[in-house]
Design a protein around this motif. Sequence first.
Motif, PDB file in Angstrom:
ATOM      1  N   ASP A   1      17.497  56.322  33.583  1.00  0.00           N
ATOM      2  CA  ASP A   1      16.704  57.539  33.745  1.00  0.00           C
ATOM      3  C   ASP A   1      15.242  57.227  33.478  1.00  0.00           C
ATOM      4  N   ILE A   2      14.432  57.104  34.567  1.00  0.00           N
ATOM      5  CA  ILE A   2      13.043  56.686  34.367  1.00  0.00           C
ATOM      6  C   ILE A   2      12.203  57.757  33.682  1.00  0.00           C
ATOM      7  N   THR A   3      12.654  59.013  33.708  1.00  0.00           N
ATOM      8  CA  THR A   3      11.837  60.083  33.127  1.00  0.00           C
ATOM      9  C   THR A   3      11.870  60.074  31.607  1.00  0.00           C
ATOM     10  N   MET A   4      12.877  59.440  30.999  1.00  0.00           N
ATOM     11  CA  MET A   4      13.035  59.507  29.554  1.00  0.00           C
ATOM     12  C   MET A   4      12.279  58.403  28.817  1.00  0.00           C
ATOM     13  N   GLY A   5      12.039  57.274  29.500  1.00  0.00           N
ATOM     14  CA  GLY A   5      11.309  56.179  28.870  1.00  0.00           C
ATOM     15  C   GLY A   5      11.984  55.629  27.628  1.00  0.00           C
ATOM     16  N   TYR A   6      13.333  55.492  27.689  1.00  0.00           N
ATOM     17  CA  TYR A   6      14.089  54.948  26.548  1.00  0.00           C
ATOM     18  C   TYR A   6      13.733  53.492  26.307  1.00  0.00           C
ATOM     19  N   THR A   7      13.877  53.069  25.057  1.00  0.00           N
ATOM     20  CA  THR A   7      13.770  51.644  24.751  1.00  0.00           C
ATOM     21  C   THR A   7      14.930  51.258  23.829  1.00  0.00           C
ATOM     22  N   GLY A   8      15.190  49.936  23.727  1.00  0.00           N
ATOM     23  CA  GLY A   8      16.184  49.416  22.791  1.00  0.00           C
ATOM     24  C   GLY A   8      17.577  49.956  23.044  1.00  0.00           C
ATOM     25  N   ILE A   9      18.241  50.345  21.950  1.00  0.00           N
ATOM     26  CA  ILE A   9      19.634  50.801  22.024  1.00  0.00           C
ATOM     27  C   ILE A   9      19.765  51.997  22.959  1.00  0.00           C
ATOM     28  N   ALA A  10      18.810  52.926  22.871  1.00  0.00           N
ATOM     29  CA  ALA A  10      18.869  54.141  23.689  1.00  0.00           C
ATOM     30  C   ALA A  10      18.863  53.783  25.169  1.00  0.00           C
ATOM     31  N   ALA A  11      18.050  52.777  25.549  1.00  0.00           N
ATOM     32  CA  ALA A  11      17.989  52.356  26.947  1.00  0.00           C
ATOM     33  C   ALA A  11      19.324  51.759  27.380  1.00  0.00           C
ATOM     34  N   MET A  12      19.947  50.969  26.492  1.00  0.00           N
ATOM     35  CA  MET A  12      21.233  50.356  26.820  1.00  0.00           C
ATOM     36  C   MET A  12      22.304  51.422  27.017  1.00  0.00           C
ATOM     37  N   LEU A  13      22.304  52.421  26.117  1.00  0.00           N
ATOM     38  CA  LEU A  13      23.287  53.502  26.240  1.00  0.00           C
ATOM     39  C   LEU A  13      23.073  54.280  27.530  1.00  0.00           C
TER      40      LEU A  13
END
Lengths: 323, 325
Positions: B173-185
């Motif tokens: 989801d490019i709108t959320m800009g997750y990084t680290g664990i959140a991005a993996m999930l």
Amino acid sequence: MTAPLLSVRDLRTHFMTRAGVAKAVDGVSFDLAAGEILGLVGESGSGKSVTGFSLLGLVDPPGRIVGGSIRFQGRELVGMPPAALRALRGRHLAMVFQDPQATLNPVLTIGAQMALAVQAHERASDRAALDRAAAVLARVGIPEAARRLSAYPHEFSGGMRQRVAIATALLHGPALIVADEPTTALDVSIQAQILAKMKALAAESGTALIWISHDLATVSSLADRVLVMYAGRIVESGPVGAVLRAPLHPYTRGLLDSLPAMATPGEKLRQIPGAAPSLLALPAGCAFAPRCPRADAACAAPPPEVAQGSRRAACHHPLEAAA
Amino acid sequence: MRILRLALRRLAASLPTLLLILMGMFLLLQLAPGDTVDALMAQMGGGDAALAEELRRFYGLDVGIAAQLWRYLTRLVTLDLGFSAIYGKPVATVILERLPPTILLMVSALSFAFFFGLVLGVLAARRVNRWPDTLISTLGLVFYATPSFWFGLMAIVLFSVYLQWLPAGGFYDITMGYTGIAAMLDIARHLVLPTLTLGLIFLAIYLRIMRASMLEVLSLDFVRTARAKGLTETRVVARHVLRNAMLPMVTLIGLQAGTMLGGSVVVESVFALPGLGRLAYESVVQRDLNTLLGIVFVSALLVIAINFVVDILYARLDPRISAES
């Protein structure tokens, strides 16, 4: 007299096949004393192997023990809960099978297979289990036993594999070993070695032995007593020497006559005419009557038991009866 | 050592295959009408013949087919996959950007199919011809018979549109800009439906194979020996049966690695995943020969690598396989 180690009464093991009920074992009774060696002889399909499997509760479906009793060390095995029977198997009651090519797992080392057998009944570390395995392998005559533990079955010869199977059966020092044609798949010279080893080991550890074979010659060199089976029933029993010298039952006579060693050189081997009857439709009377040279009208009735000292035969017209 | 030698020999044997695939692919693509320059010019809204000739010279398309092929292969030796005219980047860069979704999808679909195929196959074999076996076998047949694109679309309708549990497409989801664990999930959530869609058909195959293989091994003599030793039924299955029964499954993974890569083209299209499969499809449409050849090369490498691992695994599982045979 003390109770026998094993007492089988009227054992009946039937196979519920699509074509009908095959009565592979149909009313077998015998006793076995501790340390005794009993030969169980018969043609293919006579029910001798199924008798062996029944003793250990290893009859595969659609086969099933439908009646009778097996008392082993004073306990009834027929109808025993599977878990209790499992605890007995391999520990007090072991089995050696016919084809050493097929009875060892090809993807596990000899050591792993034997260690599993040790750990099935005892809490032992892998190290301790392997040490036990090596010690027993040495006893059955495998050189450099400790080193061979990491070998796979395909790296062993047939005779060596059968020694491994025998060693596995001996691991827990069982009171009884059922050996189902363990030498049939081996060379004659290896057969003799295995027979001698087996006899020595049984005597040394006081293990009773049921030796199942179609070969009267191997049984005669090994057993104390012999049972002859035909079409799911015992037709003759007695001390091995007496039975082989002067059989009471015409079937035993026929088996002996068909041995190449008994024939006059240059003459044709004497065969038993006809073939074993279908287990799906056994005659009401003597099952051997259609092939028997002595048969007459009386044989259509179930055969009576003829006793002669410790010998027994089921026949209307026994040979040299009351001689 | 024995295993490594075996694997290396198999690896060497696959090199000529790779060369043949590339040459065949190159020649086949020449049969398609139009080339990269035609596609580029169409995108630019047309141009004159002089420009086309200039572009052809620039991309090395002005020489004969044999010379082009030779040039391509000699560059490949230095692992240079060439330049993509359409994307304006080296092919290696384009492919590397698109590789992670495909590899993730394949690994997850394969693990899912293998693990559940194994478990269900064992369960079915242990209860053969009774209701658990019938249920599992019927489900397997349904999974096997369902086209994966249809299953994917229905899954989107149910889980994304109606229940709104899972995203309908994309890799993250490019709108959320997750990084680290959140991005993996986030990526994991996006991969659930594609994994199921790609994996179910293989699950069905593995479960059938495992069931049949279990039944066969259970009837072998050494299983009776194991029971005669007094082993519990669980130990008989876990230690004696499972390893033997898994051999055909492991073989199948190697054989189907290519099929799975092919299947991922469909699944990536349905779920709008920016993977290798989608890239291949786009390259065909745009006559991007270099990129397409690069994808074929990388796919072949991938299949060879999987088979390399399978060979090693197989040799470890079955001691009768030796480098000599």
